[in-house]
Design a protein around this motif. Structure first.
Motif, PDB file in Angstrom:
ATOM      1  N   ALA A   1      -9.596  -6.896  -9.807  1.00 38.99           N
ATOM      2  CA  ALA A   1      -8.272  -6.226  -9.228  1.00 38.99           C
ATOM      3  C   ALA A   1      -8.278  -4.648  -9.533  1.00 38.99           C
ATOM      4  O   ALA A   1      -8.767  -4.251 -10.733  1.00 38.99           O
ATOM      5  CB  ALA A   1      -7.046  -6.703  -9.614  1.00 38.99           C
ATOM      6  N   THR A   2      -7.497  -3.738  -8.648  1.00 43.40           N
ATOM      7  CA  THR A   2      -7.646  -2.503  -9.165  1.00 43.40           C
ATOM      8  C   THR A   2      -6.185  -1.915  -9.067  1.00 43.40           C
ATOM      9  O   THR A   2      -5.798  -0.577  -8.765  1.00 43.40           O
ATOM     10  CB  THR A   2      -8.450  -1.489  -7.980  1.00 43.40           C
ATOM     11  N   SER A   3      -5.196  -2.838  -8.971  1.00 41.34           N
ATOM     12  CA  SER A   3      -3.466  -2.485  -8.823  1.00 41.34           C
ATOM     13  C   SER A   3      -2.779  -3.251  -9.922  1.00 41.34           C
ATOM     14  O   SER A   3      -3.212  -4.442 -10.135  1.00 41.34           O
ATOM     15  CB  SER A   3      -3.291  -2.786  -7.367  1.00 41.34           C
ATOM     16  N   THR A   4      -1.677  -3.114 -10.091  1.00 42.15           N
ATOM     17  CA  THR A   4      -0.771  -3.785 -10.969  1.00 42.15           C
ATOM     18  C   THR A   4      -0.548  -5.269 -10.374  1.00 42.15           C
ATOM     19  O   THR A   4      -0.785  -6.007 -11.096  1.00 42.15           O
ATOM     20  CB  THR A   4       0.466  -3.108 -11.179  1.00 42.15           C
ATOM     21  N   ALA A   5      -0.173  -5.210  -8.978  1.00 37.85           N
ATOM     22  CA  ALA A   5      -0.153  -6.372  -8.354  1.00 37.85           C
ATOM     23  C   ALA A   5      -1.459  -7.242  -8.430  1.00 37.85           C
ATOM     24  O   ALA A   5      -1.203  -8.413  -8.821  1.00 37.85           O
ATOM     25  CB  ALA A   5       0.289  -6.183  -6.959  1.00 37.85           C
ATOM     26  N   GLY A   6      -2.309  -6.741  -8.301  1.00 35.98           N
ATOM     27  CA  GLY A   6      -3.810  -7.547  -8.571  1.00 35.98           C
ATOM     28  C   GLY A   6      -3.904  -7.971  -9.856  1.00 35.98           C
ATOM     29  O   GLY A   6      -4.386  -9.334 -10.086  1.00 35.98           O
ATOM     30  N   ALA A   7      -3.601  -7.212 -10.698  1.00 35.93           N
ATOM     31  CA  ALA A   7      -3.670  -7.511 -12.307  1.00 35.93           C
ATOM     32  C   ALA A   7      -2.839  -8.673 -12.553  1.00 35.93           C
ATOM     33  O   ALA A   7      -3.020  -9.674 -13.293  1.00 35.93           O
ATOM     34  CB  ALA A   7      -3.577  -6.418 -13.217  1.00 35.93           C
ATOM     35  N   ARG A   8      -1.465  -8.594 -11.946  1.00 36.79           N
ATOM     36  CA  ARG A   8      -0.554  -9.652 -12.263  1.00 36.79           C
ATOM     37  C   ARG A   8      -1.173 -11.078 -11.667  1.00 36.79           C
ATOM     38  O   ARG A   8      -0.778 -12.160 -12.233  1.00 36.79           O
ATOM     39  CB  ARG A   8       0.891  -9.271 -11.562  1.00 36.79           C
TER      40      ARG A   8
ATOM     41  N   GLU B   1     -10.830 -13.779  -5.991  1.00 35.27           N
ATOM     42  CA  GLU B   1     -11.329 -12.746  -5.269  1.00 35.27           C
ATOM     43  C   GLU B   1      -9.922 -11.916  -4.971  1.00 35.27           C
ATOM     44  O   GLU B   1      -9.147 -12.375  -4.711  1.00 35.27           O
ATOM     45  CB  GLU B   1     -12.163 -13.034  -4.103  1.00 35.27           C
ATOM     46  N   HIS B   2     -10.411 -10.421  -4.946  1.00 32.80           N
ATOM     47  CA  HIS B   2      -9.429  -9.453  -4.732  1.00 32.80           C
ATOM     48  C   HIS B   2      -9.731  -8.717  -3.434  1.00 32.80           C
ATOM     49  O   HIS B   2     -11.034  -8.135  -3.338  1.00 32.80           O
ATOM     50  CB  HIS B   2      -9.205  -8.528  -5.739  1.00 32.80           C
ATOM     51  N   LYS B   3      -9.001  -8.784  -2.362  1.00 36.06           N
ATOM     52  CA  LYS B   3      -9.587  -8.246  -1.029  1.00 36.06           C
ATOM     53  C   LYS B   3      -9.555  -6.824  -1.166  1.00 36.06           C
ATOM     54  O   LYS B   3      -8.483  -6.163  -1.749  1.00 36.06           O
ATOM     55  CB  LYS B   3      -8.490  -8.502   0.217  1.00 36.06           C
ATOM     56  N   ALA B   4     -10.463  -6.069  -0.868  1.00 32.05           N
ATOM     57  CA  ALA B   4     -10.857  -4.546  -0.956  1.00 32.05           C
ATOM     58  C   ALA B   4      -9.873  -3.810   0.085  1.00 32.05           C
ATOM     59  O   ALA B   4      -9.944  -4.236   1.253  1.00 32.05           O
ATOM     60  CB  ALA B   4     -12.298  -4.147  -0.703  1.00 32.05           C
ATOM     61  N   ASP B   5      -9.084  -2.951  -0.412  1.00 32.62           N
ATOM     62  CA  ASP B   5      -8.272  -2.282   0.442  1.00 32.62           C
ATOM     63  C   ASP B   5      -9.090  -0.678   0.821  1.00 32.62           C
ATOM     64  O   ASP B   5     -10.098  -0.595   0.284  1.00 32.62           O
ATOM     65  CB  ASP B   5      -6.868  -1.911   0.147  1.00 32.62           C
ATOM     66  N   GLU B   6      -8.188  -0.041   1.597  1.00 31.93           N
ATOM     67  CA  GLU B   6      -8.973   1.372   1.743  1.00 31.93           C
ATOM     68  C   GLU B   6      -9.311   2.327   0.750  1.00 31.93           C
ATOM     69  O   GLU B   6     -10.582   2.729   0.753  1.00 31.93           O
ATOM     70  CB  GLU B   6      -7.947   2.083   2.833  1.00 31.93           C
TER      71      GLU B   6
ATOM     72  N   ALA C   1      -6.853   4.044 -10.846  1.00 32.87           N
ATOM     73  CA  ALA C   1      -6.264   5.350 -11.098  1.00 32.87           C
ATOM     74  C   ALA C   1      -5.588   5.745  -9.702  1.00 32.87           C
ATOM     75  O   ALA C   1      -4.474   6.186  -9.637  1.00 32.87           O
ATOM     76  CB  ALA C   1      -7.209   6.373 -11.719  1.00 32.87           C
ATOM     77  N   ALA C   2      -6.545   5.590  -8.485  1.00 34.44           N
ATOM     78  CA  ALA C   2      -6.301   5.992  -7.205  1.00 34.44           C
ATOM     79  C   ALA C   2      -5.051   5.196  -6.806  1.00 34.44           C
ATOM     80  O   ALA C   2      -4.019   5.699  -6.119  1.00 34.44           O
ATOM     81  CB  ALA C   2      -7.273   6.119  -6.230  1.00 34.44           C
ATOM     82  N   HIS C   3      -5.121   3.781  -7.162  1.00 38.92           N
ATOM     83  CA  HIS C   3      -3.868   2.939  -6.744  1.00 38.92           C
ATOM     84  C   HIS C   3      -2.617   3.651  -7.661  1.00 38.92           C
ATOM     85  O   HIS C   3      -1.594   3.438  -7.061  1.00 38.92           O
ATOM     86  CB  HIS C   3      -4.085   1.489  -7.149  1.00 38.92           C
ATOM     87  N   PHE C   4      -2.825   3.520  -8.817  1.00 39.29           N
ATOM     88  CA  PHE C   4      -1.597   4.306  -9.588  1.00 39.29           C
ATOM     89  C   PHE C   4      -1.070   5.272  -9.307  1.00 39.29           C
ATOM     90  O   PHE C   4       0.241   5.522  -8.892  1.00 39.29           O
ATOM     91  CB  PHE C   4      -2.105   4.551 -11.178  1.00 39.29           C
ATOM     92  N   VAL C   5      -1.808   6.333  -8.835  1.00 40.45           N
ATOM     93  CA  VAL C   5      -1.390   7.520  -7.921  1.00 40.45           C
ATOM     94  C   VAL C   5      -0.534   7.599  -6.923  1.00 40.45           C
ATOM     95  O   VAL C   5       0.641   7.816  -6.706  1.00 40.45           O
ATOM     96  CB  VAL C   5      -2.593   8.605  -7.817  1.00 40.45           C
ATOM     97  N   LYS C   6      -1.125   6.398  -6.195  1.00 40.51           N
ATOM     98  CA  LYS C   6      -0.322   6.229  -4.859  1.00 40.51           C
ATOM     99  C   LYS C   6       0.858   5.491  -5.120  1.00 40.51           C
ATOM    100  O   LYS C   6       2.037   5.702  -4.601  1.00 40.51           O
ATOM    101  CB  LYS C   6      -1.135   5.029  -3.998  1.00 40.51           C
ATOM    102  N   SER C   7       1.266   4.685  -6.246  1.00 36.94           N
ATOM    103  CA  SER C   7       2.390   4.082  -6.553  1.00 36.94           C
ATOM    104  C   SER C   7       3.316   5.023  -7.106  1.00 36.94           C
ATOM    105  O   SER C   7       4.859   4.987  -6.746  1.00 36.94           O
ATOM    106  CB  SER C   7       1.986   2.843  -7.235  1.00 36.94           C
ATOM    107  N   LEU C   8       2.598   6.006  -7.817  1.00 38.98           N
ATOM    108  CA  LEU C   8       3.722   7.181  -8.312  1.00 38.98           C
ATOM    109  C   LEU C   8       4.397   7.677  -7.295  1.00 38.98           C
ATOM    110  O   LEU C   8       5.467   8.321  -7.352  1.00 38.98           O
ATOM    111  CB  LEU C   8       2.902   7.883  -9.391  1.00 38.98           C
ATOM    112  N   GLN C   9       3.463   8.295  -6.290  1.00 40.00           N
ATOM    113  CA  GLN C   9       3.802   9.039  -5.022  1.00 40.00           C
ATOM    114  C   GLN C   9       4.964   8.372  -4.253  1.00 40.00           C
ATOM    115  O   GLN C   9       5.980   8.875  -3.820  1.00 40.00           O
ATOM    116  CB  GLN C   9       2.781   9.424  -4.287  1.00 40.00           C
ATOM    117  N   ALA C  10       4.775   6.836  -4.326  1.00 36.68           N
ATOM    118  CA  ALA C  10       5.824   6.246  -3.312  1.00 36.68           C
ATOM    119  C   ALA C  10       6.988   6.094  -4.130  1.00 36.68           C
ATOM    120  O   ALA C  10       8.077   5.946  -3.520  1.00 36.68           O
ATOM    121  CB  ALA C  10       5.133   4.681  -3.130  1.00 36.68           C
ATOM    122  N   ASP C  11       6.931   6.329  -5.572  1.00 33.37           N
ATOM    123  CA  ASP C  11       8.411   6.381  -6.240  1.00 33.37           C
ATOM    124  C   ASP C  11       8.548   7.838  -6.175  1.00 33.37           C
ATOM    125  O   ASP C  11       9.746   8.120  -7.112  1.00 33.37           O
ATOM    126  CB  ASP C  11       7.883   6.067  -7.509  1.00 33.37           C
TER     127      ASP C  11
END
Ligand code: FAD
Ligand code: SF4
Length: 490
Positions: free
Chosen positions: A208-215, A185-190, A55-65
């Motif tokens: 994964a915790t982001s759309t890119a990771g899920a892909r 493996e998915h590298k953990a970000d901040e 959810a936090a990654h998704f919020v960030k991507s919406l804000q970026a948009d």
């Protein structure tokens, strides 16, 4: 701002649901983290990490948009929306139809306007139409309709490969020394690190915790596992926790991936020509068949379905479900340990180990359901309720499945390597070393003989009891096993 768009934690996709027509200049996006969601039910922390970080990654991507997004923490979802309305009074709230009876009811009562939930491939009225035309709700009949309706693996009205279903080719056990590709493996970000610290755990880099990771997970599955998905779909092993399963359920269920994206990618990969039809069909069946069927049945069977307990199973949840040290059964010990570590095991441990054990021990279905809801990464009401109540523990008197999935140690021994490291012997049904599954399987059939005697699909299993000369000893051993399981000693 003209509208509030409420986005639940399982609708994290800007192209679907209420966000598909959103406009950053006019729409305020709101996500609510309710106390129930994070503290209410002793949730597995890996599950919480995945949901909150996604959810936090998704919020960030919406804000970026360019969107204005509020991430509100409150006691309940409705309380969260009330808080937001204090700052933005009179704005209408819209949302995609929620995926549970409970949330749908509370949001509707609060005045939220729903738009169609298109996170599934089957519109609700289409499923209702199918269900109301059926005598019994056979998944296979629904699935064939789906193949034709969605035009998947069908040529001129006929199934590609000459059969609708290659299920019989999906049941091989693993050869000795079988090697699997390495895990992704998915590298953990901040964001991952912050959420993990808040929860007091390390980032679960297997998820994964982001759309890119899920892909990436989807691509990894199609490149490295898809071809072998079919034959080993039902196998279990202590040597590898994921086998050739796709690990996609968490992302399809929380919206990061849409089922159509997964199906399209799988068909495209199959069309390259190197994926056997049994694997392609088997995988597509899970997504357009089982997943859609389970969601359709959740709504069709109604809110009270989760309370069913046809076999009047009263046993309290066994201690081994919450503490793997409370059992010596190798298969269960390893499965519960795996769940504690990763919040995931594939469908055969869920069905033939955990649910089977709950079924044959006569464990209360609602207690078992509650535990399953708590511990799995991909759990939600719409998917857990039919899978547990209907498929897992037969608490619905066969509304969904025509016979209970009860099995003894012989099945587990054939499909896994668990029995080799176990103090119990899958072949024995009596005596100290008898496999609890084997003893309880026969005892379950014996106890429920009257219940199943009219079911022709159970005839062979019931006939098996007649040949057992030692049923009195089996019954006695079963009582000792049940008492030992209750105390966490078996
Ligand atoms: C008792 C029981 C409980 C279950 N609880 C859940 C649950 O809470 N959430 C969940 O998503 N799945 C549940 N399943 C279904 C299945 O076990 C998981 O979807 C699967 O293990 C997820 O791993 P995967 O993505 O690698 O699946 P794969 O084996 O790669 O299958 C591909 C996809 O098919 C779909 N799928 C397959 N079977 C089912 C099914 N029976 N119901 C719904 N979707 C299905 C999933 O989206 C899955 O990602 C349950 C099954 C049983 C028997
Ligand atoms: S012997 Fe029985 S309890 Fe032990 S691993 Fe095999 S099936 Fe499980």
């Amino acid at each position: 701002m003209k509208r509030i768009i409420y986005v639940s934690h399982d609708q994290l996709n800007a192209k679907y649901g209420a966000l598909k027509d959103a406009n950053p200049k006019e729409d305020l996006i709101v996500l609510v983290e309710s106390a129930r969601m994070v503290t209410g039910d002793h949730w597995n922390k890996v599950r919480l990490y995945f949901l909150l970080s996604s959810a936090a990654h998704f919020v960030k991507s919406l804000q970026a948009d360019g969107y204005t997004v509020i991430y509100q923490k409150s006691a309940t979802t409705v309380d969260g929306l009330k808080e937001v309305l204090k700052k933005y009074p009179k704005l209408p709230i819209i949302s995609a139809t929620p995926s549970s009876f409970r949330l749908k009811k509370s949001l509707a009562e609060f005045g939220v306007k729903f738009i169609e939930n298109d996170f599934f491939l089957t519109p609700p009225d289409l499923f209702a139409q199918w269900a109301s035309s059926q005598k019994s709700y056979l998944m296979e009949s629904f699935y064939r309709n789906q193949r034709i309706r969605l035009n998947l693996l069908v040529e001129k009205g006929k199934p590609v490969g000459g059969a609708w279903n290659f299920d019989k080719e999906n049941r091989s056990s693993l050869p000795k020394g079988y090697k699997f590709p390495p895990y992704l493996e998915h590298k953990a970000d901040e964001i991952d690190k912050r959420i993990a610290t808040e929860l007091g755990i390390k980032p679960a880099t297997i998820w994964a915790t982001s759309t890119a990771g899920a892909r990436k997970v989807l691509k990894n599955f199609l490149d490295k596992h898809f071809a072998l998905f079919g034959p080993y779909e039902d196998a279990m092993t202590s040597d590898n926790w994921a086998l050739h399963h796709s690990l996609l359920s968490p992302y399809i269920n929380n919206g990061l991936l849409h089922p159509s994206e997964v199906v399209d990618a799988a068909v495209k990969r199959f069309e390259k020509g190197d994926i056997p039809i049994a694997s392609a069909e088997g995988f597509i069946r899970q997504i357009i068949g089982w997943r859609e069927y389970v969601n359709g049945m959740y709504w069709h069977l109604g809110e009270d379905y989760k309370e069913l307990n046809h076999l009047k199973a009263k046993r309290e949840l066994l201690p081994l479900f919450t503490d793997p040290d409370k059992t010596k059964m190798n298969c269960i010990k390893q499965t519960v340990t795996d769940i504690n570590e990763r919040a995931w095991v594939h469908h055969i441990p869920r069905l033939m180990l955990l649910s089977n054990l709950a079924l044959i021990t006569g464990t209360n279905p609602q207690q078992f359901l509650q535990w399953m809801r708590r511990v799995f990464l991909d759990a939600s009401d719409w998917v857990m309720v039919p899978n547990v109540i209907g498929m897992g523990v037969h608490a619905d008197n066969g509304v969904m499945m025509t016979k209970p999935y009860a099995a003894g140690g012989a099945y587990i021994s054939k499909m896994s390597n668990y029995c080799k490291g176990c103090i119990y012997d899958p072949k024995l049904r009596t005596g100290e070393n008898a496999c609890p599954f084997t003893t309880l399987y026969w005892d379950f059939l014996d106890r429920n003989h009257e219940e199943f005697v009219g079911n022709h699909r159970m005839a062979q299993q019931l006939f098996g009891i007649k040949r057992l000369k030692d049923m009195p000893e089996v019954r006695k051993r079963a009582q000792a096993v049940l008492a030992g399981l209750d105390k966490g000693l078996i």
